[in-house]
Motif scaffolding. Structure first.
Motif, short mmCIF file in Angstrom:
data_model
loop_
_atom_site.label_atom_id
_atom_site.label_comp_id
_atom_site.label_asym_id
_atom_site.label_seq_id
_atom_site.Cartn_x
_atom_site.Cartn_y
_atom_site.Cartn_z
N LEU A 26 6.45 -0.99 -3.15
CA LEU A 26 5.76 -1.90 -3.91
C LEU A 26 5.54 -1.15 -5.41
O LEU A 26 5.72 -1.69 -6.46
CB LEU A 26 4.31 -2.00 -3.41
N ARG A 27 5.53 0.16 -5.36
CA ARG A 27 5.54 1.00 -6.56
C ARG A 27 6.69 0.88 -7.30
O ARG A 27 6.72 0.73 -8.60
CB ARG A 27 5.22 2.59 -6.36
N ASN A 55 -2.42 1.85 2.15
CA ASN A 55 -1.10 2.32 1.73
C ASN A 55 -0.53 1.74 0.55
O ASN A 55 0.22 2.29 -0.37
CB ASN A 55 -0.25 2.50 2.89
N HIS A 56 -0.60 0.48 0.49
CA HIS A 56 -0.07 -0.35 -0.47
C HIS A 56 -0.95 -0.14 -1.72
O HIS A 56 -0.34 -0.05 -2.95
CB HIS A 56 0.08 -1.70 -0.03
N ILE A 57 -2.10 -0.12 -1.73
CA ILE A 57 -3.19 -0.14 -2.75
C ILE A 57 -2.85 1.65 -3.50
O ILE A 57 -2.87 1.51 -4.82
CB ILE A 57 -4.62 -0.42 -2.37
N GLU A 58 -2.51 2.39 -2.67
CA GLU A 58 -2.43 3.75 -3.23
C GLU A 58 -1.09 3.69 -3.85
O GLU A 58 -1.13 4.43 -5.06
CB GLU A 58 -2.30 4.60 -2.18
N GLU A 59 -0.05 2.79 -3.60
CA GLU A 59 1.17 3.13 -4.32
C GLU A 59 0.84 2.45 -5.42
O GLU A 59 1.72 2.58 -6.69
CB GLU A 59 2.14 2.43 -3.16
N MET A 60 0.11 1.17 -5.56
CA MET A 60 -0.22 0.48 -6.74
C MET A 60 -0.93 1.35 -7.67
O MET A 60 -0.68 1.21 -9.01
CB MET A 60 -0.99 -0.71 -6.43
N ASN A 70 -0.17 -9.70 -1.00
CA ASN A 70 0.12 -8.78 -0.28
C ASN A 70 -0.75 -8.65 1.12
O ASN A 70 -1.89 -8.93 0.73
CB ASN A 70 0.02 -7.39 -0.93
N GLY A 71 -0.02 -8.40 2.04
CA GLY A 71 -0.92 -8.47 3.28
C GLY A 71 -0.08 -8.48 4.68
O GLY A 71 0.95 -8.04 4.53
N GLN A 73 -12.61 3.98 -3.60
CA GLN A 73 -12.79 4.45 -2.13
C GLN A 73 -11.93 3.50 -1.16
O GLN A 73 -12.18 2.31 -0.95
CB GLN A 73 -14.28 4.07 -1.85
N LEU A 74 -11.07 4.22 -0.63
CA LEU A 74 -9.89 3.80 0.17
C LEU A 74 -10.06 3.91 1.54
O LEU A 74 -9.20 3.39 2.48
CB LEU A 74 -8.49 3.87 -0.44
#
Ligand code: P53
Length: 476
Positions: free
Chosen positions: A355-356, A400-405, A375-376, A475-476
């Motif tokens: 994604l990144r 994990n995807h939000i972290e890469e975003m 995304n899901g 907060q993830l």
């Protein structure tokens, strides 16, 4: 803790498509859409496209999850999660049941008035796709779908009607959902859903599809231009399925093949974003002997209808290898498993770093704001004895995807304006027509055969996502 991880006003939310959740397929004057003639399949079993609605078949989209009658309760749940935006589509067939009428269906228009009012009541911004796999079936039967140039006018009429009607309610629009799916024209499903194409035996599939694509790109550009005239504040985007392709190895042949596969995405995005076809596109027509009719004036229209942002879906990455001896099938002949990552139960290769990478290549190429509108994680959920669904695997995927975003935004400087979780409430899978491939943070009691009370309940991911939004991604 880092502050301002995500920009202020970042559009967190959820995403769905009308045909996958509304149901009410023949209510309120709605016409038959292409989604209404698709049966249910499963992993490895294709959905059938039937010739009209035929007895003895199960059509899961006819009922969906009955959002049509239940939208108030559902929107209240979205509001509880703190959604800043909600992406859905307008069913073209609610507005123009057959597609070629001159006057719209008021009852259909009223439904979306009510839905948008309900969202705005909670300050949830509607994000609207004009065509998400559901043109009127009448346009398929009588006109041949988008292979026929007349469909440009029908689509523009539909778009103009809704953009005028909702000009003070909706700001974010997208024209065609995942317009590039039909690059896999060997499969019947994608050209049908993208463009309403049913192939004849003697069709040159490639030519038919790229001609239809041209009509859609012209229609999209016209709508961008008209939309900006209706309301200069509109943000009108394209929508791309971004499955990034990796070369299997550093073999230069693998790399070049990867470049060629990526053109199946750039082909569309180049026109949407740069207003003209890429150099390789014209060479491809020539080399493959495709006769693509571009009418005088079309190039000008494309130039004047460049999008404001890029909407994209991201679920997985893929890898290609040159000189493969055994080929999977025509459409995916050079595709191989990536040994470094795992796949979902449906074979979708899970790759957050991808994604990144995707956000970077898109932003470098076009320098336009990016909106991750899908995304899901599609998975089989189990209800525990206490009645709860502990979907920690979904939380892990999303986190994990939000972290890469976040890295793309803060380490790479990519302009991402929002993120909506696909299928925030369980709905009918597009690819397989199943219910059991669930994406939601809200569970819906309904199974593959259509049994169940349709009752809604919260999964573990519900409160998790609520906190993510509340803390603006800290907060993830
Ligand atoms: P389902 C392929 C690759 C990426 C996205 O898909 C895709 C597809 C088509 O299967 O489609 C999008 O429901 C599409 C949605 C769809 C969602 O992905 O097959 O925009 O309508 O539901 C998930 O698991």
């Amino acid at each position: 803790m880092m502050s301002n991880k995500f920009p202020e006003g970042f559009l967190w939310g959820g995403a769905v498509a009308a045909h996958q959740l509304e149901g009410g397929w023949n209510e309120g004057g709605k016409g038959i859409s292409i989604a209404d003639v698709m049966t249910a399949g499963s992993h490895g079993v294709k959905r059938k496209i039937t010739d009209g609605i035929q007895d003895g078949n199960y059509y899961p989209n006819h009922t969906g999850i009955d959002f049509y009658s239940n939208y108030k309760e559902d929107v209240a749940l979205f509001a509880q999660m703190g959604f800043k935006c909600f992406r859905t589509s307008i069913a073209w067939t609610r507005i123009f049941p057959k597609g070629d009428e001159l006057e719209p269906n008021e009852e259909g228009l009223k439904f979306y008035d009510n839905l948008f009012d309900e969202l705005l009541k909670y300050k949830i911004e509607p994000v609207i796709t004009l065509s998400h796999f559901e043109m009127p079936y009448h346009l398929v039967k009588e006109y041949g779908g988008f292979r026929n140039r007349q469909c440009i006018d029908f689509f523009v009429r539909f778009a103009e009607t809704v953009m005028k009607r909702y000009k003070d309610k909706v700001k974010y629009w997208m024209t065609f959902n995942e317009i590039n799916n039909q690059a896999d024209f060997e499969e019947d499903l994608f050209p049908f859903c993208n463009s309403g194409i049913i192939f004849n035996e003697d069709d040159n599939r490639e030519e038919v599809v790229y001609q239809a694509v041209h009509h859609e790109l012209v229609a999209s550009a016209k709508v961008v231009k008209i939309g900006h005239e209706i309301n200069p504040d509109f943000k009108i985007g394209c929508m791309m399925a971004m499955v990034p392709i990796y070369p299997y190895s550093c073999d230069p042949e693998d790399m070049m093949l990867c470049e060629e596969e990526m053109r199946k995405r750039w082909y569309y995005a180049d026109v949407h974003c740069r207003g003209a076809y890429g150099n390789y596109a014209k060479k491809m027509w020539e080399r493959n002997g495709l006769n693509i009719v571009i009418e005088p004036g079309d190039e000008q229209i494309l130039k004047e209808g460049k999008v404001d942002y890029i909407g994209l879906s991201y679920y997985m990455s893929a890898a290609v290898k040159a000189n493969l001896e055994t080929k999977a099938n025509e459409a995916f002949k050079n595709f191989v498993k990536n040994p470094f990552i795992k796949a979902s139960d449906w074979g979708w290769q899970i790759d957050p770093v991808g994604l990144r990478y995707t956000l970077n290549i898109l932003y470098d190429r076009y320098q336009l704001p990016l909106f991750i509108v899908e995304n899901g994680f599609g998975a089989i959920d189990q209800i525990s004895e206490d009645g709860m669904i502990y979907d920690d695997y979904r939380i892990t995927y999303l986190r994990n995807h939000i972290e890469e975003m976040e890295k793309a935004i803060n380490l790479d400087g990519v302009n991402v304006i929002g993120y909506t979780v696909w299928g925030c409430i369980d709905l009918i899978s597009f690819g397989t027509g199943e219910m059991k491939k669930r994406y939601g943070m809200i569970y819906v009691d309904r199974d593959n055969e259509g049994n169940g009370t349709l009752a809604r309940s919260k999964k573990l991911s519900f409160d998790w996502y609520k906190k993510v939004i509340e803390s603006n991604g800290q907060q993830l």
